[in-house]
Each structure stands twice: as C-alpha cells, then as structure tokens.
Design a protein around this motif. Structure first.
Motif, mmCIF file in Angstrom:
data_model
loop_
_atom_site.group_PDB
_atom_site.id
_atom_site.type_symbol
_atom_site.label_atom_id
_atom_site.label_comp_id
_atom_site.label_asym_id
_atom_site.label_seq_id
_atom_site.Cartn_x
_atom_site.Cartn_y
_atom_site.Cartn_z
ATOM 1 N N LEU A 117 -3.948 1.978 6.312
ATOM 2 C CA LEU A 117 -3.134 3.073 5.828
ATOM 3 C C LEU A 117 -2.299 2.991 4.699
ATOM 4 N N ALA A 118 -1.344 1.911 4.798
ATOM 5 C CA ALA A 118 -0.594 1.695 3.796
ATOM 6 C C ALA A 118 -1.165 1.398 2.429
ATOM 7 N N GLY A 119 -2.294 0.761 2.351
ATOM 8 C CA GLY A 119 -2.868 0.729 1.090
ATOM 9 C C GLY A 119 -3.503 2.074 0.613
ATOM 10 N N GLY A 120 -3.840 2.871 1.256
ATOM 11 C CA GLY A 120 -4.486 4.096 0.863
ATOM 12 C C GLY A 120 -3.191 5.041 0.427
ATOM 13 N N LEU A 121 -2.252 4.794 1.107
ATOM 14 C CA LEU A 121 -0.905 5.873 0.403
ATOM 15 C C LEU A 121 -0.356 5.228 -0.777
ATOM 16 N N ALA A 122 -0.366 3.861 -0.813
ATOM 17 C CA ALA A 122 0.031 3.174 -2.097
ATOM 18 C C ALA A 122 -0.913 3.793 -3.283
ATOM 19 N N ASP A 123 -1.936 3.911 -3.092
ATOM 20 C CA ASP A 123 -2.804 4.294 -4.205
ATOM 21 C C ASP A 123 -2.701 6.152 -4.353
ATOM 22 N N ARG A 124 -1.901 6.343 -3.648
ATOM 23 C CA ARG A 124 -1.496 8.045 -3.993
ATOM 24 C C ARG A 124 -0.202 8.146 -4.076
ATOM 25 N N ARG B 155 -6.519 -0.100 -6.357
ATOM 26 C CA ARG B 155 -5.990 -1.511 -6.338
ATOM 27 C C ARG B 155 -5.346 -1.576 -4.599
ATOM 28 N N ALA B 156 -4.327 -0.857 -4.469
ATOM 29 C CA ALA B 156 -3.646 -0.981 -3.213
ATOM 30 C C ALA B 156 -4.504 -0.901 -2.101
ATOM 31 N N SER B 157 -5.330 -0.224 -1.890
ATOM 32 C CA SER B 157 -6.237 0.104 -0.637
ATOM 33 C C SER B 157 -7.213 -1.258 -0.551
ATOM 34 N N SER C 149 -10.990 8.567 -4.683
ATOM 35 C CA SER C 149 -10.901 9.586 -4.093
ATOM 36 C C SER C 149 -11.495 10.905 -4.982
ATOM 37 N N ASP C 150 -11.477 12.046 -4.415
ATOM 38 C CA ASP C 150 -11.946 13.092 -5.192
ATOM 39 C C ASP C 150 -10.865 13.900 -5.941
ATOM 40 N N SER C 151 -9.737 13.198 -6.139
ATOM 41 C CA SER C 151 -8.630 13.785 -6.953
ATOM 42 C C SER C 151 -8.098 12.587 -7.635
ATOM 43 N N PRO C 152 -7.088 12.952 -8.544
ATOM 44 C CA PRO C 152 -6.678 11.653 -9.365
ATOM 45 C C PRO C 152 -5.358 11.221 -8.682
ATOM 46 N N GLN C 153 -5.064 9.955 -8.868
ATOM 47 C CA GLN C 153 -4.159 9.243 -8.321
ATOM 48 C C GLN C 153 -2.831 9.981 -8.556
#
Length: 456
Positions: free
Chosen positions: A68-75, A352-354, A448-452
């Motif tokens: 989850l931390a990696g996914g958030l860090a990419d957003r 990257r983070a994910s 993802s379906d949306s930009p970072q």
C-alpha cells in the motif's frame, strides 16, 4: 542552451547529495535506536524471547504495509511522504523519551513503538527510492547506489560502537535525544533537496481526490503486472529475493558460529571487518563509474561471495573469519548496489515506488523464512548429526569437524553451494546475463488509469 543543461545537471546532483545526506542521518539514527532499544529490553528483562520480540515488532508490520505504501508513493508527492514520515517518527521518539524521563517505560511500550516505527518506515522507504530514481540521471544510477550502500555500511560500522559508548555513559534517553536531532536534521536536508528540483504541476484525475486510494491499489496491480509481463524481470526478482535471503542467513548465523567456537571478541572483529568490506565495495563501485555488463558483474561478485560463505563453514581460525568476512561483504556490497542500479534502470516511472515496495516486501518475507528455516535445520538436523558419534561424524565430519558450531558450519556450506549454483546459472544463461542491455519494460506496465500526482 548548453549552460542551462549544465545548470540542470548540477542542480540534479546537488539535490541528490542533499537527499542522500538526509537519508544517511536517518539510517544512522535508526541503527542507533535499534541497537539501544534491544540492549535496554534485554538488560531489563534478561529474556532472549523479549529481545527477539523487539526485532520482530520492528520488521513484520512493514511486510503488511509496504504494498500500500508503494502504491501511495506513486500517487502522492515523495517530498510530502518523506517529511511526514520523519515528523511522525520524531513524535514517536519524543513519546518514548517522555515515558523514560518519568520512569514509566516498559518493554510493551517499545514493542508498540517499534511496530509503529516499522509502519512509518514502510511508507518512507519506497518514497525515498522512487525520489532518488526521479532526480538522478540514468547514467549515474550505479554511483548513486554505491553512495546509498556507503550509508548503510557506515551505519553498521559506527552505530553499535557509538550507541554502546553513549549507553554506557549517558543512558537510553541520550540515545533517543541524538536520534531526535538526526531525524530533524535529516528532514531539513530532504526539504532542501527538493527545493532544488523543479516540481511538475500536480495532476488530478476525473474521479477526484477520493481516487488517490483507488489509484494506489491500481499501482499495486501494476507492480504485479510488471513482473508478469516479462520472465527476465521475474527472474531478477527471484534472484534478488534468494540472494538477499541467503546473505542475511549467513550474516545472522555468524553470531552462533563464532560465539560457539571462538568467542565474542572474534565475533566483534569479524563484524568490524565485514562493515569495512561493505565500505570498500561501495567505494570500488563508485570508482568504476558506469560499468557495462552490470548483471554479469553482479553474478561474478556473487560467485566470489558464495565461495567465501562456503569457506567460512570450513575454517576455524579468527584471522580467516575476519579476512573472509571482509572479502564476502566487499563482493556483496558491489552486487547489492549493482542490483539496485538495475532496478532503477528497468522500472517504469509510473510504478517505481510500487515495484520497489513489492520487492522489499517479498525480500523481507523470504529472508524471514530463510532465517527461521536455517535455525530449524541447524538445531534439529545439522548439529545433532555433527556431534561425536552423530550421523555425519564419520563422513562430512571429517571435512567440517565435529562438535559445537559445526552444524552452523554445514549450513554455511549448503547455503554457499546453492548461492554459487544460482550465480553460475545467471552467467551461463545469456538473456539474463545481458539483462542490463535490454530496453526498460515501460510499455509492459500500466500504472493506473490516471496520471501520477506530482512525481516529486
């Protein structure tokens, strides 16, 4: 045009050095804190189980939160995550200091602290790795990895000595105060680092702010798709997991191996020479600049490392252990930084983070299983078989010897042999050996379906 380009390169370099210095302070502070808290718990309880619980509380929660931390860090902005994590850890340290000051500190408090600190660290680590990836030019990834390796090995060399000296003269509260200062100073350096980077404007997708969490989950799926899309990346992941597990197993098992044969003084010397070897390997890689055939370099270094691990299971002299520890960790440091550089080159920007978080999670889980399984093998099979009159006393025992510590020696030989086979297979398999020449798998991953949101 050339002047602007030169300024941009200089700014990027300066940003990395500020970020690296901030991270180095955080690494040293964390090492001081882990050593001091473990010593405090053991001296106040006298229980090895209580000591082990401190280590587990500082490790296992990260496994659950890293994806989850990696996914958030990419957003979300890397700067925001790193600063928030540093401030959170400083507040946790302040709480422990208050409990200690009013003589209310109990081991349970430290279990809770380590658990929360582990969760904070889980969010911080992928954000830092992705930030380095964003501000360093690809041709400088290897040098950046070498500098990051220097921080880790320098902290392993200095922190136990410094923490022991401070604990003996001033106690735990002084250690925590030093930690607080290092984390605050590191936070200021991180802020300074990002002040030299031109931030991209933030993007928002059509679903609004509530989509950040869903986007984070999407980035976790993207990280899994990254490895599913190509067998070479999946192979590098397996190689990273196994080599980290075997190296950690050998490093941790040095303690029972040397304590059961040559004593604590030799153990301290061996760890000191190992840390010096880590610094030597990182310096060697930095001096090499941007080496070609990076995966081949990793495999050759790991073959040398595996030979040292096997030899450590056979030798019995203090000088030999120290020399082997130095060479082994020199090779391991070169391989670790090279593998990290490979990941930095191959992972697409949107995930990257994910991907870094997924790698960290699987590596921690594999290492925990390897250490647990290695301990079982030694206690229930290898050591009983290598006592006088044991099952292997008249066969393997003729080469490894029999008696105390020989079961751990056999574990070193077995682990080193498996490590050597894995490294040699990489050298023999052409596509894997030439992995660094392959193009990054940018098209194989859809983050993802949306930009970072704001890369930095």
């Amino acid at each position: 045009m050339s002047l602007k380009s030169g300024q941009r390169q200089f700014d990027l370099g300066r940003s990395f050095y500020f970020l690296w210095c901030g991270e180095s302070l955080a690494v040293v502070g964390t090492a001081l804190m882990e050593f001091a808290l473990g010593v405090w718990v053991y001296t106040h309880t006298g229980s090895a189980v209580a000591f082990a619980n401190v280590v587990l509380a500082a490790t296992l929660p990260a496994v659950l939160f890293l994806p989850l931390a990696g996914g958030l860090a990419d957003r979300i902005s890397h700067r925001v995550i790193i600063v928030c994590c540093d401030v959170s850890l400083a507040l946790l340290l302040f709480g422990v200091m208050a409990l200690l000051w009013f003589d209310r500190l109990e081991p349970l408090h430290l279990y809770i602290f380590n658990c929360l600190a582990s969760i904070v660290g889980a969010f911080r680590k992928p954000a830092y790795q992705a930030a380095v990836n964003s501000i360093v030019a690809p041709e400088k990834f290897t040098r950046a990895s070498g500098l990051m390796s220097i921080s880790k090995n320098a902290s392993a060399l200095v922190a136990p000595l410094l923490a022991g000296a401070i604990m003996a003269k001033a106690g735990l509260v002084t250690i925590l105060a030093v930690d607080l200062m290092t984390f605050c100073s590191g936070t200021l350096l991180v802020i300074k680092a990002f002040s030299h980077v031109r931030l991209a404007p933030a993007h928002h997708d059509s679903a609004g702010k509530g989509s950040v969490f869903r986007g984070a989950l999407g980035n976790i799926v993207a990280a899994l798709n990254f490895f599913a899309a190509g067998h070479l990346m999946a192979g590098l992941l397996v190689y990273t997991m196994v080599r980290s597990a075997l190296l950690s197993l050998a490093t941790l098992m040095m303690t029972p191996l040397l304590l059961s044969t040559l004593g604590s003084q030799t153990l301290g010397m061996a760890y000191t020479w190992a840390a010096l070897g880590g610094l030597s390997g990182a310096g060697l890689l930095i001096s090499m600049g941007n080496p070609r055939r990076l995966m081949a370099l990793v495999a050759v270094a790991d073959v040398l490392l595996s030979v040292c691990i096997i030899a450590m299971g056979v030798v019995s002299q203090a000088f030999a252990y120290c020399a082997l520890a130095f060479v082994a960790i020199t090779a391991a440091s070169v391989a670790d930084a090279s593998v990290n550089s490979l990941w930095m080159r191959k992972i697409p920007a949107g995930s990257r983070a994910s991907v870094f978080a997924l790698i960290s999670m699987l590596t921690i889980a594999t290492t925990s299983l390897a250490v647990f399984g290695g301990g079982l093998l030694v206690d229930h099979w290898f050591q009983p078989a290598l006592v006088p009159g044991g099952l292997y006393a008249e066969s393997i025992g003729r080469w490894l010897g029999v008696g105390a510590g020989r079961g751990v020696g056999m574990l070193f030989v077995v682990a080193g042999a498996l490590f050597a086979l894995m490294s040699l297979s990489v050298l023999l398999y052409g596509p894997m050996r030439r992995l660094d020449r392959e193009q990054p798998q940018a098209t194989a991953v859809r983050a993802s379906d949306s930009p970072q949101v704001d890369a930095l």
